[in-house]
Design a protein around this motif. Structure first.
Motif, PDB file in Angstrom:
ATOM      1  N   UNK A  78       8.804  -2.466  -8.101  1.00  0.00           N
ATOM      2  CA  UNK A  78       7.839  -3.235  -7.324  1.00  0.00           C
ATOM      3  C   UNK A  78       8.499  -3.862  -6.113  1.00  0.00           C
ATOM      4  N   UNK A  79       7.799  -3.871  -4.981  1.00  0.00           N
ATOM      5  CA  UNK A  79       8.281  -4.584  -3.796  1.00  0.00           C
ATOM      6  C   UNK A  79       7.126  -5.382  -3.185  1.00  0.00           C
ATOM      7  N   UNK A  80       7.528  -6.431  -2.457  1.00  0.00           N
ATOM      8  CA  UNK A  80       6.556  -7.246  -1.718  1.00  0.00           C
ATOM      9  C   UNK A  80       6.625  -6.814  -0.259  1.00  0.00           C
ATOM     10  N   UNK A  81       5.534  -6.262   0.300  1.00  0.00           N
ATOM     11  CA  UNK A  81       5.560  -5.726   1.663  1.00  0.00           C
ATOM     12  C   UNK A  81       6.058  -6.744   2.680  1.00  0.00           C
ATOM     13  N   UNK A  82       6.885  -6.251   3.644  1.00  0.00           N
ATOM     14  CA  UNK A  82       7.411  -7.124   4.689  1.00  0.00           C
ATOM     15  C   UNK A  82       7.088  -6.497   6.041  1.00  0.00           C
ATOM     16  N   UNK A  83       8.049  -5.726   6.592  1.00  0.00           N
ATOM     17  CA  UNK A  83       7.779  -5.069   7.879  1.00  0.00           C
ATOM     18  C   UNK A  83       6.855  -3.858   7.702  1.00  0.00           C
ATOM     19  N   UNK A  84       6.147  -3.518   8.791  1.00  0.00           N
ATOM     20  CA  UNK A  84       5.383  -2.273   8.829  1.00  0.00           C
ATOM     21  C   UNK A  84       4.215  -2.225   7.876  1.00  0.00           C
ATOM     22  N   UNK A  85       3.523  -3.328   7.721  1.00  0.00           N
ATOM     23  CA  UNK A  85       2.443  -3.364   6.736  1.00  0.00           C
ATOM     24  C   UNK A  85       1.261  -2.491   7.126  1.00  0.00           C
ATOM     25  N   UNK A  86       1.027  -2.334   8.445  1.00  0.00           N
ATOM     26  CA  UNK A  86      -0.063  -1.440   8.871  1.00  0.00           C
ATOM     27  C   UNK A  86       0.246  -0.009   8.439  1.00  0.00           C
ATOM     28  N   UNK A  87       1.537   0.353   8.567  1.00  0.00           N
ATOM     29  CA  UNK A  87       1.991   1.682   8.177  1.00  0.00           C
ATOM     30  C   UNK A  87       1.826   1.906   6.671  1.00  0.00           C
ATOM     31  N   UNK A  88       2.219   0.899   5.908  1.00  0.00           N
ATOM     32  CA  UNK A  88       2.089   1.005   4.451  1.00  0.00           C
ATOM     33  C   UNK A  88       0.636   1.161   4.035  1.00  0.00           C
ATOM     34  N   UNK A  89      -0.235   0.408   4.667  1.00  0.00           N
ATOM     35  CA  UNK A  89      -1.656   0.513   4.354  1.00  0.00           C
ATOM     36  C   UNK A  89      -2.187   1.919   4.624  1.00  0.00           C
ATOM     37  N   UNK A  90      -1.733   2.515   5.713  1.00  0.00           N
ATOM     38  CA  UNK A  90      -2.166   3.880   6.049  1.00  0.00           C
ATOM     39  C   UNK A  90      -1.660   4.896   5.036  1.00  0.00           C
ATOM     40  N   UNK A  91      -0.448   4.628   4.537  1.00  0.00           N
ATOM     41  CA  UNK A  91       0.123   5.569   3.572  1.00  0.00           C
ATOM     42  C   UNK A  91      -0.483   5.404   2.184  1.00  0.00           C
ATOM     43  N   UNK A  92      -1.237   4.340   1.967  1.00  0.00           N
ATOM     44  CA  UNK A  92      -1.844   4.080   0.658  1.00  0.00           C
ATOM     45  C   UNK A  92      -3.356   3.975   0.813  1.00  0.00           C
TER      46      UNK A  92
END
Length: 199
Positions: free
Chosen positions: A105-119
């Motif tokens: 598990x990780x707590x999102x930090x940088x690049x959250x828009x990118x992470x949202x797109x990938x999920x």
DNA sequence: CATCGGATGGACT
DNA sequence: GTCCATCCGATGG
């Protein structure tokens, strides 16, 4: 100008696997791709200590193309596929000691828009990275990262938050019910109260 | 060769 | 709760 967080020194990985699993909590895991940097603070880990750990892929010193990297230097990436997903581990233990720490598990930090797109299937932010397969997808970690040294671009770990001992909890590992005695070993560690724990 | 079982996640009843 | 996608490694013929 390079503003990316600086990798932890390779010597960081030269500690016992149970201790490393705890030391990794709070640290920042980063991956850079053509789309940019995505990162998150590690909040949940599990130690796998072959050859005596029935739950470890390296149990009984089992050495295959898949587990090969675990027999090498600590501080490299051990990625493997679980059904349709890629899971990310940090290799620990000295050479010929096939041990690893699974990041769950990780707590999102940088690049959250990118992470949202990938999920895209995740309804809520919490579901981006609250599981080993999920966080690998969100960060863009793939089997191409197998064996990558974690003190170098494009996949690395940097100094994150400093935790107090009483912020770390432990318990049995997840999803290893068929591993005999090993299923009860309290080798799972997480940050007390964090929202991005897998369960 | 065939078959089986996952250190999972997502869709569905 | 159940089912299953889809791949790798183990096991047996």
């Amino acid at each position: 100008m390079d503003i990316s967080p600086k990798p932890l020194d390779k010597s960081f990985y030269n500690q016992g696997t149970l201790q490393l699993a705890q030391s990794l909590l709070g640290q920042l895991l980063l991956k850079e791709t053509d789309d940019g940097i995505a990162s998150g603070f590690i909040v949940e880990t599990e130690a796998y200590i072959g050859p005596d750990d029935r739950a470890a892929h390296s149990f009984n010193n089992r050495r295959t193309k898949r587990t090969e990297v675990m027999f090498g230097e600590p501080g490299n990436a051990y990625t493997y596929t679980m059904h349709t997903h890629c899971l990310f581990n940090v290799v620990s233990g000295n050479v010929n000691r096939p041990e690893a720490v699974l990041i769950r598990g990780i707590e999102p930090h940088q690049g959250q828009d990118l992470m949202g797109k990938r999920r895209p299937k995740a309804k809520k932010k919490i579901q981006w990275t609250n599981g080993p397969g999920k966080l690998a997808k969100a960060l863009g970690i793939t089997m191409d990262d197998y064996g990558h040294p974690l003190d170098k671009h494009p996949l690395w770990i940097a100094q994150g938050k400093i935790l107090k001992d009483d912020e770390i909890l432990s318990g049995p590992r997840i999803g290893i019910d068929n591993s005999g005695e090993a299923k009860d070993y309290p080798w799972r560690f997480w940050i007390k109260g964090n929202n991005f724990i897998s369960r």
